[in-house]
Design an enzyme around this catalytic site. Structure first.
Site, PDB file in Angstrom:
ATOM      1  N   GLU A  43       0.780 -19.858  62.031  1.00 23.56           N
ATOM      2  CA  GLU A  43       1.651 -18.698  61.897  1.00 23.56           C
ATOM      3  C   GLU A  43       0.963 -17.486  62.527  1.00 23.56           C
ATOM      4  O   GLU A  43      -0.252 -17.334  62.460  1.00 23.56           O
ATOM      5  CB  GLU A  43       1.934 -18.419  60.423  1.00 23.56           C
ATOM      6  CG  GLU A  43       2.828 -17.205  60.194  1.00 23.56           C
ATOM      7  CD  GLU A  43       3.043 -16.872  58.730  1.00 23.56           C
ATOM      8  OE1 GLU A  43       4.105 -16.337  58.407  1.00 23.56           O
ATOM      9  OE2 GLU A  43       2.141 -17.154  57.903  1.00 23.56           O
ATOM     10  N   LYS A 115      11.416 -17.874  60.520  1.00 24.96           N
ATOM     11  CA  LYS A 115      10.991 -18.071  59.123  1.00 24.96           C
ATOM     12  C   LYS A 115      12.048 -17.556  58.159  1.00 24.96           C
ATOM     13  O   LYS A 115      12.520 -16.411  58.272  1.00 24.96           O
ATOM     14  CB  LYS A 115       9.662 -17.345  58.901  1.00 24.96           C
ATOM     15  CG  LYS A 115       9.059 -17.518  57.514  1.00 24.96           C
ATOM     16  CD  LYS A 115       7.715 -16.804  57.447  1.00 24.96           C
ATOM     17  CE  LYS A 115       7.053 -16.933  56.096  1.00 24.96           C
ATOM     18  NZ  LYS A 115       5.749 -16.226  56.049  1.00 24.96           N
ATOM     19  N   CYS A 156       4.640 -21.203  56.703  1.00 25.00           N
ATOM     20  CA  CYS A 156       3.857 -20.601  55.627  1.00 25.00           C
ATOM     21  C   CYS A 156       4.585 -20.561  54.274  1.00 25.00           C
ATOM     22  O   CYS A 156       4.706 -21.578  53.611  1.00 25.00           O
ATOM     23  CB  CYS A 156       3.385 -19.220  56.049  1.00 25.00           C
ATOM     24  SG  CYS A 156       1.946 -18.615  55.113  1.00 25.00           S
TER      25      CYS A 156
END
Length: 288
Positions: A43, A115, A156
């Site tokens: 990330e 994300k 994440c």
């Protein structure tokens, strides 16, 4: 479905996308030299910048981004699938996306994923993060083909939302990806167990490239990039927080075998929930 080598690239991205692009190239070349044909970076490969104004000044659109350009060139030159775990991309509407990009061996972008779950938390050690103040969350899960496997995307904090991974597994993903910049505190507590759980409960490989160490903006990330097999076994790990490359063989047939042994994807049933009938009197009593 054929066997292929996957690599997770562990980085310590700083505040300069240009310097990070140099580190990216060195580590990706190292992974390719070890035979990896699918290579994943963490990330925020492009930069980790806490200051809001500095962050806004550093990031640009996808067509002008140095990480995108570097990844495109490397994928084409090395003939690999290169997965930039995420980098900050300025969208056409002026908002930032925390975006993953997958490049094919011809350098073309095969898939992107923004994300979905924003890291808005307050930790015991005083750390406070509000990712939603900087980034616009995505709204679409993504599964795509790569090297004979089906790849499911996450980034994440998405790791803490098992429904995302279950949906991707049901859509055919046999390799789940979790590039990350886990904090040291949360990484020490939950990184290994959550990654292994996502692998076990979905009968899928998990590849998780991580950021590690103390970064220029003062944050500290956990490192410990992992590759986990569909039975939940760790088959490769960078057991530290230094920049590194780990490599493991991915055999999609192992995912099929695990799902045959424990067919929980097929055995799941719809259900309803009654959450009020018993607890209501207790709650009224507690309030009186």
């Amino acid at each position: 479905m054929g066997v292929f080598k996957a690599a997770a690239v562990q980085m310590r991205s700083g505040e300069s996308p240009e310097r990070n692009a140099v580190d990216l190239e060195r580590l990706v070349r190292e992974a390719a030299a070890q035979g990896a044909t699918y290579i994943q970076t963490p990330e925020m490969t492009g930069a980790l910048i806490r200051d809001k104004e500095a962050r806004a000044a550093s990031f640009t659109s996808e067509d002008k981004d140095i990480i995108v350009a570097t990844a495109r060139r490397l994928a084409r030159e090395l003939g690999v699938f290169l997965h930039i775990g995420s980098t900050a991309i300025l969208r056409a509407d002026g908002k930032l996306a925390n975006r993953a990009l997958l490049f094919g061996p011809d350098g073309a972008v095969l898939a992107t994923y923004d994300k979905i779950h924003m890291f808005d938390v307050d930790l015991d050690n005083g750390e406070s993060w509000r990712e939603s103040a900087a980034y616009e969350p995505g709204t679409e899960a993504v599964v795509t083909g790569v090297a004979g496997a089906r790849l499911g995307f996450a980034v994440c904090y998405d790791l803490r939302f098992p429904q995302l991974f279950r949906a991707e597994a049901l859509a055919g993903a046999d390799v789940l990806t979790v590039p990350a910049a886990f904090t040291r505190q949360t990484g020490e507590a939950h990184w290994h167990v959550l990654l292994r759980a996502r692998a076990i409960e979905n009968g899928a490989f998990v590849v998780a490239a991580a950021q590690g160490g103390v970064h220029e903006d003062g944050r500290e990330t956990f490192g410990h990039s992992l590759i986990v097999d569909p039975w939940g076994r760790i088959i490769a790990e960078a057991a530290h927080d230094e920049p590194a490359v780990i490599v493991a063989e991915i055999d999609p047939a192992q995912s099929l075998a695990a799902r045959k042994k424990i067919p929980n994807l097929k055995n799941a049933r719809d259900f309803t929930i009654n959450a009020g009938a018993v607890d209501a009197p207790l709650l009224r009593g507690a309030a009186s």
